[in-house]
Design an enzyme around this catalytic site. Sequence first.
Site, short mmCIF file in Angstrom:
data_model
loop_
_atom_site.label_atom_id
_atom_site.label_comp_id
_atom_site.label_asym_id
_atom_site.label_seq_id
_atom_site.Cartn_x
_atom_site.Cartn_y
_atom_site.Cartn_z
N VAL A 191 49.07 33.53 33.71
CA VAL A 191 49.65 34.79 34.16
C VAL A 191 49.28 35.08 35.62
CG1 VAL A 191 49.69 37.28 33.76
CG2 VAL A 191 49.50 35.71 31.83
N GLU A 211 49.00 22.56 37.30
CA GLU A 211 48.59 22.99 35.95
C GLU A 211 48.23 21.77 35.11
OE1 GLU A 211 48.03 25.86 33.96
OE2 GLU A 211 47.52 24.20 32.62
N VAL A 280 42.12 29.85 37.17
CA VAL A 280 41.97 29.06 35.95
C VAL A 280 41.38 29.87 34.79
CG1 VAL A 280 41.76 26.87 37.19
CG2 VAL A 280 39.71 28.20 36.71
N ARG A 282 39.41 33.71 33.20
CA ARG A 282 38.32 34.67 33.43
C ARG A 282 37.28 34.54 32.33
NH1 ARG A 282 39.30 38.39 37.15
NH2 ARG A 282 37.97 39.95 36.17
N HIS A 454 75.10 53.26 27.15
CA HIS A 454 75.84 52.24 27.89
C HIS A 454 76.17 52.76 29.28
CE1 HIS A 454 78.67 49.02 28.72
NE2 HIS A 454 79.50 49.96 29.17
P1 FAD Z 1 36.83 45.40 33.85
O1 FAD Z 1 38.10 45.98 34.32
O2 FAD Z 1 36.45 44.04 34.35
O3 FAD Z 1 35.71 46.46 34.22
C1 FAD Z 1 34.36 46.24 34.00
C2 FAD Z 1 33.57 47.16 34.89
O4 FAD Z 1 32.21 47.08 34.52
C3 FAD Z 1 33.62 46.79 36.37
O5 FAD Z 1 33.94 47.92 37.11
C4 FAD Z 1 32.21 46.29 36.68
O6 FAD Z 1 31.80 46.58 38.01
C5 FAD Z 1 31.40 47.09 35.68
N1 FAD Z 1 30.13 46.45 35.31
C6 FAD Z 1 29.92 45.18 34.89
N2 FAD Z 1 28.62 45.00 34.59
C7 FAD Z 1 28.01 46.18 34.81
C8 FAD Z 1 26.66 46.62 34.67
N3 FAD Z 1 25.71 45.83 34.22
N4 FAD Z 1 26.39 47.89 35.03
C9 FAD Z 1 27.35 48.72 35.50
N5 FAD Z 1 28.63 48.36 35.63
C10 FAD Z 1 28.96 47.11 35.28
N6 FAD Z 1 45.81 43.18 32.56
C11 FAD Z 1 46.90 43.81 32.12
O7 FAD Z 1 46.89 44.34 31.00
N7 FAD Z 1 48.04 43.89 32.89
C12 FAD Z 1 48.11 43.31 34.10
O8 FAD Z 1 49.15 43.40 34.77
C13 FAD Z 1 46.98 42.63 34.59
N8 FAD Z 1 46.99 42.07 35.81
C14 FAD Z 1 45.88 41.45 36.29
C15 FAD Z 1 45.94 40.88 37.55
C16 FAD Z 1 44.82 40.25 38.07
C17 FAD Z 1 44.88 39.64 39.45
C18 FAD Z 1 43.61 40.22 37.31
C19 FAD Z 1 42.37 39.58 37.87
C20 FAD Z 1 43.55 40.80 36.05
C21 FAD Z 1 44.70 41.41 35.52
N9 FAD Z 1 44.69 41.98 34.25
C22 FAD Z 1 45.82 42.59 33.78
C23 FAD Z 1 43.51 41.94 33.37
C24 FAD Z 1 42.78 43.28 33.42
O9 FAD Z 1 42.40 43.55 34.75
C25 FAD Z 1 41.56 43.23 32.51
O10 FAD Z 1 41.97 42.86 31.21
C26 FAD Z 1 40.90 44.60 32.44
O11 FAD Z 1 40.49 45.03 33.71
C27 FAD Z 1 39.68 44.55 31.51
O12 FAD Z 1 39.12 45.80 31.42
P2 FAD Z 1 37.58 46.01 31.08
O13 FAD Z 1 37.36 47.48 31.13
O14 FAD Z 1 37.23 45.28 29.87
O15 FAD Z 1 36.78 45.30 32.28
P1 AMP Z 2 44.93 31.52 32.22
O1 AMP Z 2 43.78 31.14 31.31
O2 AMP Z 2 46.15 32.05 31.50
O3 AMP Z 2 44.52 32.37 33.36
O4 AMP Z 2 45.43 30.15 32.87
C1 AMP Z 2 44.60 29.28 33.58
C2 AMP Z 2 45.24 27.91 33.60
O5 AMP Z 2 44.51 27.06 34.48
C3 AMP Z 2 45.24 27.21 32.23
O6 AMP Z 2 46.59 26.97 31.86
C4 AMP Z 2 44.48 25.91 32.47
O7 AMP Z 2 45.08 24.82 31.81
C5 AMP Z 2 44.59 25.72 33.99
N1 AMP Z 2 43.52 24.87 34.56
C6 AMP Z 2 42.18 24.96 34.32
N2 AMP Z 2 41.48 24.02 35.03
C7 AMP Z 2 42.42 23.31 35.75
C8 AMP Z 2 42.36 22.19 36.67
N3 AMP Z 2 41.19 21.61 37.02
N4 AMP Z 2 43.52 21.74 37.21
C9 AMP Z 2 44.71 22.32 36.88
N5 AMP Z 2 44.81 23.35 36.02
C10 AMP Z 2 43.71 23.86 35.45
#
Ligand code: FAD
Ligand code: AMP
Length: 480
Positions: A191, A211, A280, A282, A454
């Site tokens: 994604v 990929e 790759v 999270r 529509h």
């Molecule tokens: P996080 O948002 O990661 O928040 C965790 C927080 O905890 C952070 O602020 C961090 O600083 C804090 N923290 C960590 N450890 C500590 C500690 N020990 N003490 C105090 N604070 C701490 N999801 C979607 O649903 N739709 C999308 O369109 C989407 N787009 C995305 C695009 C990108 C580029 C990325 C990277 C992610 C995207 N996601 C999307 C995923 C989404 O961001 C995460 O699923 C979501 O943020 C998770 O929420 P969370 O509250 O679990 O954690």
């Molecule tokens: P997502 O887990 O949806 O964020 O996708 C990450 C993608 O990165 C997965 O489809 C993996 O197969 C791909 N990936 C992980 N390691 C490698 C690598 N060394 N070269 C190419 N693709 C990779």
Amino acid sequence: MSQQFDVVVIGSGPAGYVAAIRCAQLGLDTACVERWRSESNEPVYGGTCLNVGCIPSKALLDTSHKFYELRRHFADHGITAKQSAIDVAAMMSRKNKVVGQLTKGVAGLFKGNKVTGISGVGTLLGRGRVGVTGADGAQQELRASHVILASGSEPVAIPPAPIDNELIVDSTGALEFDSVPQRLGVIGAGVIGLELGSVWSRLGSQVTILEALEDFLPALDRPMARDALKILTRQGLDIRLGTKVSGSRIDKGKNSSVIVTYEDAEGSKEAVFDKLIVAVGRRPVSQDLADSAAGLAIDGKGLVEVDEFCATNLPDVYAVGDLVRGPMLAHKGMEEGVMVAERLAGKKTQVNYELVPSVIYTHPEIAWAGRTEDEMKQAGVECITGSFAFAASGRALAAHDTDGSVKLVVEKATDRIAGCQIIGAGAADLLQQMVIAMEFSASAEDIALTMFSHPALSEVVHEAALAVHGHAIHKANRKR
Ligand code: FAD
Ligand code: AMP
């Protein structure tokens, strides 16, 4: 003396801040500890999603889409512009403004709901005990009847392409480029790789996505995934499947570049890029989250172990969001936050993990929820399907947005809708109609008998429901 609360939440991402607000709404005295802070030492709320995830990526996707439309499609509407250019600094400043507005919005919601925000790194010390280390190293201990862990996730790094935050970046760095790279490499066609690759491709980068897997978007229905690949390739993304990156080196010549080594079916090859995004996956932020003496159970992937109600192995300690099993999506974490808060207040709330919608915000959007046809077959449940293409929708044609289709997967014995996959303009919002339908156990006939306005893109969903039983109106090839 330590401060005492009913609930302490560690982390203010979508899972944590929503949990904190809902707890406070239900009358629980709640604090939220957040380590992300501004230069003036104020906590910055909203986590990955608001700061470096969902929101900034969508801001850049929206800007780049407008630019792409201006360059590629406005002329079809008779609109010409003598000059068009992208001002990357202005685009970034708009994105930062949107982010700032939303993160400050969470601070406002905390204030309005009387959630106590605490700046610092939180650690679970034991049952009802949270240690907080401030930016200046000062330590304090909070006491709570319940603790909710919501520390989220961070990008995975891979040894073949170490992040240097200059030429090789993760998703956070890819939201901060100060110019459009000419040759952009992306590792990972998930994604995040597809969304960020699309942003820079629309602005003019030559984008190559490497990929490792042979299958494109394995979670998606197979024919739909093939269609998505065709559409994105036509837009200019060079998506190379079965291509595993094995190494990289930086060339610090006149124009610095990254040379990537990868293996595909033909053997070992190299590619040269001006920037490389590593996308790759999270991983959960669980290291150092709990004192080892606390005994919090964490699995081999770093996920905090929880039951279906997000209870950990420790009494009165819960964990939500990206930190626990399930898709790493903001809305999944938010629902878990609400569930935990409401259960603490004595309600019987649950999360329906069978219906977590997924969306890739490319254009067209790719969205799905529930089961695919293959999953139904694997589960031994007989199903029928109905599909309808946007190309046959008057509204899609009028908008010049005809790529994609809607597919409904229906349980044959009951006519109940079991899954929906959509590629198309506005797919995220169209899918939501079917998520609601599935929550209410709607049948294909229920949707077929519903009146749709529509002309609207949602008529494609209506026609897909009619197609399940072979009587889509605007389709020549009817079943009898
Ligand atoms: P996080 O948002 O990661 O928040 C965790 C927080 O905890 C952070 O602020 C961090 O600083 C804090 N923290 C960590 N450890 C500590 C500690 N020990 N003490 C105090 N604070 C701490 N999801 C979607 O649903 N739709 C999308 O369109 C989407 N787009 C995305 C695009 C990108 C580029 C990325 C990277 C992610 C995207 N996601 C999307 C995923 C989404 O961001 C995460 O699923 C979501 O943020 C998770 O929420 P969370 O509250 O679990 O954690
Ligand atoms: P997502 O887990 O949806 O964020 O996708 C990450 C993608 O990165 C997965 O489809 C993996 O197969 C791909 N990936 C992980 N390691 C490698 C690598 N060394 N070269 C190419 N693709 C990779």
